[in-house]
Enzyme design. Sequence first.
Site, PDB file in Angstrom:
ATOM      1  N   GLY A  15       6.779  -7.268  11.800  1.00  0.00           N
ATOM      2  CA  GLY A  15       6.496  -8.258  12.838  1.00  0.00           C
ATOM      3  C   GLY A  15       7.044  -9.613  12.447  1.00  0.00           C
TER       4      GLY A  15
ATOM      5  N   LYS B  53      -2.384  -5.709   5.217  1.00  0.00           N
ATOM      6  CA  LYS B  53      -1.236  -6.111   4.376  1.00  0.00           C
ATOM      7  C   LYS B  53      -1.537  -7.517   3.877  1.00  0.00           C
ATOM      8  CE  LYS B  53       3.371  -7.845   5.609  1.00  0.00           C
ATOM      9  NZ  LYS B  53       4.607  -7.505   6.318  1.00  0.00           N
ATOM     10  N   LEU B  54      -1.378  -7.705   2.575  1.00  0.00           N
ATOM     11  CA  LEU B  54      -1.668  -9.007   1.974  1.00  0.00           C
ATOM     12  C   LEU B  54      -0.382  -9.625   1.441  1.00  0.00           C
ATOM     13  CD1 LEU B  54      -3.745 -11.103   0.969  1.00  0.00           C
ATOM     14  CD2 LEU B  54      -3.924  -9.764  -1.147  1.00  0.00           C
ATOM     15  N   LYS B  55      -0.155 -10.874   1.797  1.00  0.00           N
ATOM     16  CA  LYS B  55       0.978 -11.607   1.232  1.00  0.00           C
ATOM     17  C   LYS B  55       0.639 -11.966  -0.213  1.00  0.00           C
ATOM     18  CE  LYS B  55       3.616 -11.973   4.899  1.00  0.00           C
ATOM     19  NZ  LYS B  55       5.016 -11.542   4.932  1.00  0.00           N
TER      20      LYS B  55
ATOM     21  N   LYS C 262      12.596  -4.071  11.423  1.00  0.00           N
ATOM     22  CA  LYS C 262      12.385  -5.206  12.331  1.00  0.00           C
ATOM     23  C   LYS C 262      13.628  -5.326  13.192  1.00  0.00           C
ATOM     24  CE  LYS C 262       9.519  -8.212   9.464  1.00  0.00           C
ATOM     25  NZ  LYS C 262       9.565  -9.324   8.493  1.00  0.00           N
TER      26      LYS C 262
ATOM     27  N   SER D  91      -1.309  -8.485   9.061  1.00  0.00           N
ATOM     28  CA  SER D  91      -0.714  -9.155   7.907  1.00  0.00           C
ATOM     29  C   SER D  91      -1.547 -10.396   7.594  1.00  0.00           C
ATOM     30  CB  SER D  91       0.734  -9.538   8.251  1.00  0.00           C
ATOM     31  OG  SER D  91       1.318 -10.248   7.183  1.00  0.00           O
TER      32      SER D  91
ATOM     33  N   GLU E 246       6.136  -4.545  -0.605  1.00  0.00           N
ATOM     34  CA  GLU E 246       7.232  -4.919   0.292  1.00  0.00           C
ATOM     35  C   GLU E 246       8.049  -6.060  -0.317  1.00  0.00           C
ATOM     36  OE1 GLU E 246       5.662  -5.820   4.156  1.00  0.00           O
ATOM     37  OE2 GLU E 246       7.544  -6.624   4.918  1.00  0.00           O
TER      38      GLU E 246
ATOM     39  N   ASP F 230       3.012  -7.742   0.417  1.00  0.00           N
ATOM     40  CA  ASP F 230       4.353  -8.229   0.777  1.00  0.00           C
ATOM     41  C   ASP F 230       4.648  -9.499  -0.017  1.00  0.00           C
ATOM     42  OD1 ASP F 230       6.736  -8.922   1.927  1.00  0.00           O
ATOM     43  OD2 ASP F 230       5.951  -9.220   3.963  1.00  0.00           O
TER      44      ASP F 230
ATOM     45  N   ASN G  40       7.789 -11.111  -0.029  1.00  0.00           N
ATOM     46  CA  ASN G  40       8.855 -11.952   0.548  1.00  0.00           C
ATOM     47  C   ASN G  40       9.766 -12.529  -0.527  1.00  0.00           C
ATOM     48  OD1 ASN G  40       6.467 -12.531   2.890  1.00  0.00           O
ATOM     49  ND2 ASN G  40       8.533 -12.124   3.655  1.00  0.00           N
TER      50      ASN G  40
HETATM   51  O1  SMG Z   1       4.061 -10.560  13.106  1.00  0.00           O
HETATM   52  O2  SMG Z   1       2.173  -9.798  12.375  1.00  0.00           O
HETATM   53  C1  SMG Z   1       3.231 -10.417  12.226  1.00  0.00           C
HETATM   54  C2  SMG Z   1       3.548 -11.003  10.875  1.00  0.00           C
HETATM   55  C3  SMG Z   1       4.013  -9.948   9.942  1.00  0.00           C
HETATM   56  O3  SMG Z   1       3.977 -10.602   7.685  1.00  0.00           O
HETATM   57  C4  SMG Z   1       4.634 -10.537   8.695  1.00  0.00           C
HETATM   58  N1  SMG Z   1       5.914 -10.929   8.777  1.00  0.00           N
HETATM   59  O4  SMG Z   1       7.882 -10.660   5.835  1.00  0.00           O
HETATM   60  O5  SMG Z   1       7.002  -9.166   7.035  1.00  0.00           O
HETATM   61  C5  SMG Z   1       7.211 -10.346   6.803  1.00  0.00           C
HETATM   62  C6  SMG Z   1       6.657 -11.451   7.678  1.00  0.00           C
HETATM   63  C7  SMG Z   1       7.765 -12.329   8.181  1.00  0.00           C
HETATM   64  C8  SMG Z   1       7.322 -13.525   8.937  1.00  0.00           C
HETATM   65  S1  SMG Z   1       6.484 -14.662   7.962  1.00  0.00           S
HETATM   66  C9  SMG Z   1       6.433 -16.127   8.797  1.00  0.00           C
HETATM   67 MG    MG Z   2       7.939  -8.674   4.969  1.00  0.00          MG
END
Ligand code: SMG
Ligand code: MG
Length: 387
Positions: free
Chosen positions: A302, A172-174, A274, A146, A225, A200, A202
């Site tokens: 994660g 995976k790119l935020k 999760k 991520s 996502e 993702d 969020n």
């Molecule tokens: O644990 O590799 C990891 C991070 C994966 O992007 C990740 N988690 O929304 O999926 C999600 C985020 C939540 C935590 S962001 C601080």
């Molecule tokens: Mg997510």
Amino acid sequence: MNAPRWTIEHVELRRIAMPLVAPFRTSFGSQTERDILLVRVELSDGDRGDAVEGWGECVALSEPSYSPEYVDGAQHVMIHHLLPRLFSAGPLEAADVAPLLAKLHGHPMAKAALEMAVLDAQLRATDQSFAAFLGAERTTIPSGVSVGIHDSTDELLAAVQGYVDDGYVRIKLKIEPGSDIEQVAAVRDLIGPDTPFQVDANTAYRRTDGAHLSRLDEFDLLLIEQPLPEDDIIGHARLAAEVDTPICLDESLVSAAGTADAIELGACEIANIKPGRVGGYLEAVRIHDLCVARKIPVWCGGMLETGIGRAANAALAALPGFTLPGDISASTRFYARDIVTDPITITDGHVAVPTTAGLGFDLDRPFLDEVTTGRLAIDRRGTVSTL
Ligand code: SMG
Ligand code: MG
């Protein structure tokens, strides 16, 4: 079936501070270190009398920015509400933890950490690996990474190239409004058409963003996502009808029943599972099973876990319905040093599913002590003492 036979004799709540190797920015904020709550339980077995230890990791962040839980709140609810119910329950096993706590609303991450600690202890006592307990047959799983939001596209591409060089099989790119189409185009250009790629948000978008998000369709993403707020199931269903790229839910999925509803409404074309978010690994398995029955692909998310949580996630992700690579990156993705002696590593883009008894990790106790910021002991009478 044998009657449950474990008694929780003693609980220790331990807080650790783990700096991240680099800031991790999402649409809801930037993390530079993790303040993590670990749970240590000691279970006694009426027959043998030997106490056995187990550890759980609570995935709540320090602020309620990803979900309503936060680490101080998780610690409080454990001490004052959850643990008293477990202590007074009599002999139990991991499968009893969620039902015993079910009358207390919410707090899935706190509940999950307690179930996890009991499960770890129970598996160690019975000399069974988590993967064997789950019936997972795969011995390795593909590893995805991520990638956070970066200030410039050049910095982003340098980070992505580093992960590609590390061998990750999926990126995976935020994303967030203002950091999406252009960045996705640049990353797709860098990694080429064949590398699995997803984004993702969020919860950063709104129902009216369907046309905008459709612009991502040309980049052949695996999924988008959690584009919308967690309670907007109908909004996700509408978006799923409007956008070609599959819509995957993360924050919205907090139970098996809610996941079944979201699927039925057409809001969840792919599920991010999760364990912390859904109240534990056993509920996570139920979600896996119902998604398999409904032909919904799943993958394991994660929460920047240490080697404790990552080991358990790797075993979970070895179940057959986890057909997409999860966010189970190497320990070094986030931490210079882990609190376990057997941190997750990747070889040819894959992670070995742990085979040792328990959830599948061995603590590095001297280092764990070094990063510890506080320890509380709670006994069966509910007395809390500082260690
Ligand atoms: O644990 O590799 C990891 C991070 C994966 O992007 C990740 N988690 O929304 O999926 C999600 C985020 C939540 C935590 S962001 C601080
Ligand atoms: Mg997510």
